[in-house]
Design an enzyme around this catalytic site. Structure first.
Site, PDB file in Angstrom:
ATOM      1  N   SER A 114       0.808  -1.217   0.000  1.00  0.00           N
ATOM      2  CA  SER A 114       0.000   0.000   0.000  1.00  0.00           C
ATOM      3  C   SER A 114       0.843   1.271   0.000  1.00  0.00           C
ATOM      4  CB  SER A 114      -0.940   0.001   1.216  1.00  0.00           C
ATOM      5  OG  SER A 114      -0.217   0.179   2.402  1.00  0.00           O
TER       6      SER A 114
ATOM      7  N   LYS B 233       0.758   4.438   6.925  1.00  0.00           N
ATOM      8  CA  LYS B 233       0.146   5.322   5.921  1.00  0.00           C
ATOM      9  C   LYS B 233       0.693   6.739   6.072  1.00  0.00           C
ATOM     10  CE  LYS B 233      -2.862   2.290   4.241  1.00  0.00           C
ATOM     11  NZ  LYS B 233      -2.065   1.173   4.802  1.00  0.00           N
TER      12      LYS B 233
END
Lengths: 199, 199
Positions: A117, A154
Site C-alpha cells: 500500500s 500510511k
DNA sequence: CTAAATACTGTATATAATTACAGTATGAAT
DNA sequence: ATTCATACTGTAATTATATACAGTATTTAG
C-alpha cells in the site's frame, strides 16, 4: 534486588567505559586504581555483587573475563502484531538486531512492512521501517497507526478533532477516513527510516 | 603492504569473533588452541604482523591487550564519483560509516543514489544502496554499471557478448542499450540492500 | 639470487591477574 | 538484636599471560 547501589553503578559504568574505550574489560587492579581502592579485593567484591545481580558475567580463571549481560544496544524488530497487544510486547518481537544508526532521529523499533500500500513512496512488502514512537505525528509524514487493533503504515494527510485521513501511497487503494471519536485510533509512531535486504 | 595474507585474515577474523562473542579479545594461547598451533609464539608472530599492518593495536604487558584499529569495521559511503577514478578511491569516499548488517550478502560500500530513475523499484533520490562488488552480475538484478566513466544504477535485463540492456525503473526513462565491444562498460557491483533516512 | 616476510615449533620466564582468606566498619532488613 | 549486604584494607598464592630467544621450512619481493 536487581537494582544497583550508586557505587555499584559507578563500577558498572566504568567497566562499560573501559570496554568502549580500550576494547576490553578492566582487571581488578585497574578498577581499584581508578577508584582509589588499596586492595584489588574491593573490586573483586563489587564484581561479585554485579554478577549476583545479573549485570555482568564472570569467567573464572580468565583475565579480564568480564562480559556485560545486559548489553541493550539492540532494537526490537516487530513482525506481525497480535491484535490488542502493545507494539513492543514480547510476543511481537521477531528478533532483536543491533542498533543501526540509519536515521537522524532516534529509532525505537523496526517494523516489517506487509503489503504494497505504500509503494509510491518506495516502501515495499517486507521492508523494515525504522519507527520513532515519541515524535509528535505531523501532517504529510508517514505514520504507524493502530485502528481498532489493526496496525497500518500510511501517510497522514489530515488530522483534526473529528476527522483523520490516512492516505495509502498506491493508487489502487482508497484513503482511510476516520472519525477518531467513533473509532479507536492510536498513533504508534513516525517512520524515520527504511532498510531493505535485496537477496 | 596493508593487505593481509589469508592466514592473517583468519587470525584477524577470529579476534573479531572472540570480541563479538565473549566481549573481550583472545589470549595468545586461545588463538593457538583454536588454530592448532603448538606454540603461543605462532599467535604472537601473527599479532605482530597484524600490528605492523595497522589492523590491531597491542598494549604491551597487558593481558588481552588487543584492540581493533578503527578503520576496519566501517564501510565507505560513496557520494559523487569522479570521472575515471576507481569507485573506492579516497576522493569519492564521502565518509565511512559503521558496517550495518542489513543484507544477507556482504557489503563492500554504500552508494548515494542521485536521481529518480529507479523509483519504480523503490529506490529514491538520496537513498543509500548497499553494494557487493564480488557477486557475479545476473539478469534481473539491480547493478551498478560504469559506462564510459559514468556510474549508473539500473536493472540488468539482457547481457550477451554484443548487447547489454540496462533498464531504468521509471517509465519516463528509456532503456540503455549498449554494445560492450564498442562502449567501455564495467559492472561495479550488485545492489544488495537499501537504507533511507526520512527526516 | 638473496634477503625479507611468512608461518610455524619449542622452551623459558617475568609479570599480570584472579581470587581465596582474614579482617574492619556502617547501614539496612528481619 | 542480630544477621545480611555494602564497602572496603591487607596479604598471599596459584595460575594466566605476554613475550623474548633460538630454531626450521617455505614463500615472496627486489
Amino acid at each position: 534486588m536487581n537494582t544497583l547501589t550508586n557505587r555499584q553503578k559507578e563500577i558498572f559504568d566504568f567497566i562499560k567505559l573501559k570496554i568502549s574505550n580500550e576494547g576490553y574489560p578492566p582487571t581488578r587492579m585497574e578498577i581499584s586504581e581508578f577508584f582509589g581502592f588499596k586492595s584489588p579485593n574491593a573490586a573483586e567484591d563489587h564484581l561479585k555483587a554485579l554478577k549476583k545481580k545479573g549485570f555482568i558475567d564472570i569467567l573464572s580463571g580468565t583475565s579480564r573475563g568480564i562480559s556485560l549481560s545486559v548489553h541493550d544496544d539492540s532494537i526490537p524488530l516487530i513482525g506481525l502484531v497480535s491484535a490488542g497487544s502493545p507494539m513492543l510486547a514480547e510476543e511481537n518481537v521477531e528478533k532483536r538486531i543491533p542498533a543501526l544508526p540509519i536515521s537522524s532521529h532516534g529509532i525505537d523499533y523496526y517494523l516489517r512492512v506487509k503489503g504494497d500500500s505504500m509503494i509510491d513512496v518506495g516502501i515495499f512488502d517486507n521492508d523494515l521501517i525504522a519507527v520513532n514512537k515519541d515524535l509528535k505525528v505531523k501532517k504529510n509524514t508517514i505514520v504507524i497507526a493502530r485502528i481498532d487493533d489493526d496496525v497500518t503504515v500510511k501517510t497522514l494527510i489530515e488530522i483534526s478533532n473529528n476527522k483523520v485521513v490516512l492516505k495509502a501511497e498506491n493508487k489502487d487503494y482508497d484513503d482511510i477516513v476516520i472519525n477518531p471519536k467513533k473509532v479507536n485510533l492510536n498513533f504508534e509512531g513516525t517512520c524515520v527510516g527504511l532498510i531493505r535486504n535485496i537477496s
